[in-house]
Design an enzyme around this catalytic site. Structure first.
Site, short mmCIF file in Angstrom:
data_model
loop_
_atom_site.label_atom_id
_atom_site.label_comp_id
_atom_site.label_asym_id
_atom_site.label_seq_id
_atom_site.Cartn_x
_atom_site.Cartn_y
_atom_site.Cartn_z
N ASP A 1 0.81 -1.22 0.00
CA ASP A 1 0.00 0.00 0.00
C ASP A 1 0.84 1.27 0.00
O ASP A 1 0.33 2.36 -0.31
CB ASP A 1 -0.92 0.03 1.22
CG ASP A 1 -2.04 -1.01 1.15
OD1 ASP A 1 -2.24 -1.58 0.06
OD2 ASP A 1 -2.67 -1.27 2.18
N ARG B 1 -16.08 -3.81 -24.25
CA ARG B 1 -16.45 -3.86 -22.84
C ARG B 1 -15.79 -2.76 -22.01
O ARG B 1 -14.76 -2.21 -22.38
CB ARG B 1 -16.07 -5.22 -22.25
CG ARG B 1 -16.95 -6.36 -22.69
CD ARG B 1 -16.41 -7.68 -22.22
NE ARG B 1 -17.32 -8.79 -22.57
CZ ARG B 1 -16.96 -10.06 -22.61
NH1 ARG B 1 -15.73 -10.41 -22.31
NH2 ARG B 1 -17.85 -10.98 -22.95
#
Length: 355
Positions: A141, A176
């Site tokens: 992170d 998509r």
């Protein structure tokens, strides 16, 4: 007489941890003739009786270790020792047991490799038990304060970027909208970096408030301009404005919720990929190997100098060390006005806000 150093890895695993272990062992033995005691399963190894440890010798740290993902010492991201969950459902302060486990090993110092939460716990344990402690930052992170990078971050970004490289052709082939949910419990560092590097059209992070209509409008504009696909990146903690967190959780996370809602609002066919723990595992890239090696060497040097109560860090292309109390005070999150956000906006990436 040489010192005895304890070494543990704590919190979630990531690529580059074994590079740190190797560097600590090699620097300790070849530089100072120190012994290194590996503590297994993080702080849980110090809770066990007898404590779970192994002597780490130079012959155990060949170059294969440098390339290996995960951590050979094992780790844990469960069981806060100050509020440890017991079988009967109660919480118990077991911190003193960990302190006793450390002192039973006759160690002179402890080097702990951890993220924001782990370093807070280890720093608190060190203060309580009079343990000379040096921290090494690791987390995909990248939310540890006072360091530009933590071990594991760049490999995670590379993995997320590769996922976008693979999703783009299939998105274009099938007309998509592809939604990629990435880890980022409190910060959107992986999402913003991978989004820029992987050519995302939309990047959603917890540091910037975003709305579904803004994202949907951007996707529609891409189609009007002639594009038949879109790539949307969302950090797992990127909560949409005006939507209750229980709704997101019931949908299976922000990625699933967003894919369904974008399909409903835009009429586009959508698919979602939750990359999950794939971001943690795998072979560390060169940058994480270098960073882990440099930080591991400096951590041992600090122990040799008697300069504990500090964390080693990477700052302005140099290895430095900073007081632990400055590290654990506040996490490092994405600056909404920082260089990566400015770059994203400059590239026309939608961040879901109204700017």
């Amino acid at each position: 007489m040489g010192k005895r150093i304890g070494l543990l890895t704590s919190g979630g695993d990531c690529a580059g941890l074994n590079a740190v272990i190797r560097a600590v062992v090699r620097r300790a033995h070849h530089g100072y003739d120190f012994d290194v005691v590996g503590i297994r399963k993080g702080t849980h190894g110090l809770l066990a009786r007898p404590v779970e440890v192994e002597e780490l010798k130079p012959e155990h740290d060949d170059t294969a270790l440098l390339r290996l993902g995960g951590t050979v010492l094992g780790t844990t991201n469960k069981g806060d020792p100050f509020a440890f969950p017991m079988p009967d459902g109660s919480l118990k302060d077991r911190s003193e047991e960990i302190v006793e486990g450390f002192h039973a090993l006759d160690l002179d110092a402890l080097i702990g490799v951890g993220g924001d939460g782990s370093l807070k716990i280890l720093s608190r344990l060190a203060l309580q038990g009079g343990i000379p402690f040096v921290g090494i930052p690791k987390t995909i992170d990248n939310d540890v304060a006072r360091t530009e990078r933590a071990v594991g971050y760049t490999t995670a970004v590379a993995t997320a970027t590769e996922a976008l490289d693979r999703l783009q052709p299939t998105a274009a082939s099938h007309d998509r909208v592809m939604v990629l949910e990435l880890m980022g419990r409190d910060a959107g560092h992986i999402a913003i970096a991978a989004g820029v590097a992987g050519g995302a059209d939309v990047v959603l992070i917890p540091e910037i408030t975003w709305t579904l209509p803004t994202v949907a409008r951007h996707v529609k504009d891409l189609r009007v301009a002639g594009r038949n696909f879109a790539l949307v990146v969302a950090a797992e903690a990127a909560q949409p404005a005006g939507v209750d967190s229980d709704v997101i959780q019931a949908a299976g996370g922000v990625g699933h919720w967003l894919a369904v809602e974008l399909g409903r609002v835009t009429g586009a066919e959508t698919r979602v990929t939750v990359l999950g723990h794939v971001q943690r595992g795998g072979v560390p890239n060169a940058e994480d190997r270098l960073l882990g090696s440099a930080l591991g060497v400096h951590a041992v040097d600090l122990v040799a100098q008697g300069r504990t109560g500090r964390m080693v860090a990477w700052w302005n292309r140099e290895v430095i060390d900073v007081p632990l109390e400055e590290v654990v005070a506040v996490p490092s999150v994405v600056d909404p006005h920082g260089p990566l956000v400015r770059t994203a906006r400059g590239l026309g990436i939608c961040l879901g806000d109204t700017l």
